[in-house]
Design an enzyme around this catalytic site. Structure first.
Site, short mmCIF file in Angstrom:
data_model
loop_
_atom_site.label_atom_id
_atom_site.label_comp_id
_atom_site.label_asym_id
_atom_site.label_seq_id
_atom_site.Cartn_x
_atom_site.Cartn_y
_atom_site.Cartn_z
N TYR A 150 -6.62 10.20 4.62
CA TYR A 150 -5.14 10.62 4.04
C TYR A 150 -5.14 11.54 2.93
CZ TYR A 150 -3.87 7.39 8.07
OH TYR A 150 -3.90 6.76 9.23
N GLN A 184 0.92 -1.06 0.06
CA GLN A 184 -0.03 0.04 0.04
C GLN A 184 0.69 1.25 0.19
OE1 GLN A 184 -2.38 1.76 3.38
NE2 GLN A 184 -4.00 0.65 2.41
#
Length: 371
Positions: free
Chosen positions: A184, A105
């Site tokens: 995020y 990720q």
């Protein structure tokens, strides 16, 4: 063995692009703050992932594509040669254990960061600070006002994601997951309360989606679309995010990327009873990974198997589990046989070191101890 396990689709192989997964259980990406100070993966991390190598697919924890994207101390990066070397030892350890394919990720923290962690002022779509404290090496501190990204910053960051993806492949990963969830940077561009821009990267749903789409396209061009997944969390308000228009934005995002040939779309906190999940499943033509909503303070007695089965029935192809894999290195076998699961030791999740990380017992150890 539990007879129902024999007929469960959870334990059947699945074809993900050119990869054959041994089962449909995905180890979800989970930040564990066990990296070196510079963000390099450690031998301890190699042990941790190798222990969990019976998952159908492992999505390794969030790694930043550049220095300014760092969130917390001892989180991983993928923007230096040292980062590549560190992650390579993790991938090799999993392969040596006969284990699962791995994606990495890639996550940029955006406003979820602090100069004490990265040495830099965080950047974000708009200069709106996180309404919370940030963990630093000296304890929690008030979040700082992030610097609004210029168009040049946006172009550079898109390039950093592409470069990070290439580095991940160099490290031996089978692909990457672009992190567009959980508050995020990419999620900050999507949300109206954190994106107040008036240029082409803000305003309308299409404008707020643009950065995410361009990041995904750049990463796909760098390593091939069949090696790229995208993680989203519709309606998730973590890290101060407003998800008020999720029912409009996420179907449009899924539709925009539907013909890109991506490896998968990964939905966090997926709810099979919510119409939005059904809409996205209808729109998305490829592999859909669903991460069920489970209690934050404990693992269900069945390890999340019932929630996983419901999502498969609702149309998910693969099921991502987080804390169940964290506390149970042999989770697949436990779910397959109906064996009891280990509880999570919350106080040890982020403190560093082997305790609460690589010392969760597997079934043979429990059997030997008379459990």
């Amino acid at each position: 063995m539990n007879e129902t396990a024999l007929t469960s689709d959870l334990f059947t192989p699945y074809r993900l692009g050119s990869l054959t997964l041994e089962n449909r259980l995905v180890m979800a990406p989970m930040t564990r703050t066990r990296a070196a100070d510079d963000g390099t993966a450690t031998p301890l991390m190699a042990t941790y992932y190798a222990q969990r190598s019976t998952a159908g697919l492992i999505v390794a924890e969030a790694s930043t594509p550049n220095a300014v994207g760092k969130t917390y101390p001892n989180t991983t990066g993928i923007h230096t040669d040292a980062h590549v070397a560190g992650w390579r030892q993790v991938v090799e350890a999993v392969k040596s254990a006969g284990g699962a394919p791995m994606f990495l990720q890639i996550q940029h923290g955006g406003r979820v960061g602090h100069p004490d962690n990265s040495g830099l002022t965080p950047v974000a779509p708009s200069p709106i600070p996180l309404p919370d404290t940030i963990h630093t090496p000296t304890g929690p501190k008030e979040a700082v006002v992030p610097r609004e990204m210029t168009l040049e910053d946006i172009r550079t960051t898109i390039g950093d994601f592409a470069a990070a993806a290439r580095r991940a492949i160099d490290a031996g990963f089978d692909g990457v997951e672009v992190h567009g969830a959980n508050g995020y940077l990419l999620h900050q561009f999507l949300a109206p309360n954190t994106n107040r821009r008036t240029d082409d990267y803000g305003g309308s749903v299409a404008g707020r989606m643009r950065f995410v789409v361009e990041v995904v396209e750049a990463v796909a061009q760098a390593i091939g679309p069949d090696r790229v997944g995208l993680r989203i969390s519709p309606g998730n308000t973590v890290n101060g995010i407003d998800g008020a228009d999720a029912d409009v934005l996420y179907p449009q995002l899924a539709g925009t990327l539907a013909d890109h040939g991506l490896a998968y779309l990964h939905i966090v906190f997926a709810d099979p009873g919510r119409p939005l999940f059904e809409r996205i499943r209808t729109i998305w033509p490829g592999t859909l990974i669903a991460n069920p909503t489970l209690p934050q303070d404990q693992i269900p007695a069945d390890g999340g198997k019932n929630a996983a089965e419901k999502l498969l029935t609702a149309g998910a192809d693969l099921i991502a589990l987080g804390r169940p894999f964290l506390a149970n290195p042999d989770l697949v076998e436990r779910l397959r046989t109906g064996a009891p699961v280990n509880p999570v030791r919350d106080g040890l999740m982020y403190q560093g070191g082997p305790d609460g990380y690589i010392d969760y017992p597997a079934l043979p150890a429990l059997t030997a101890a008379g459990a």
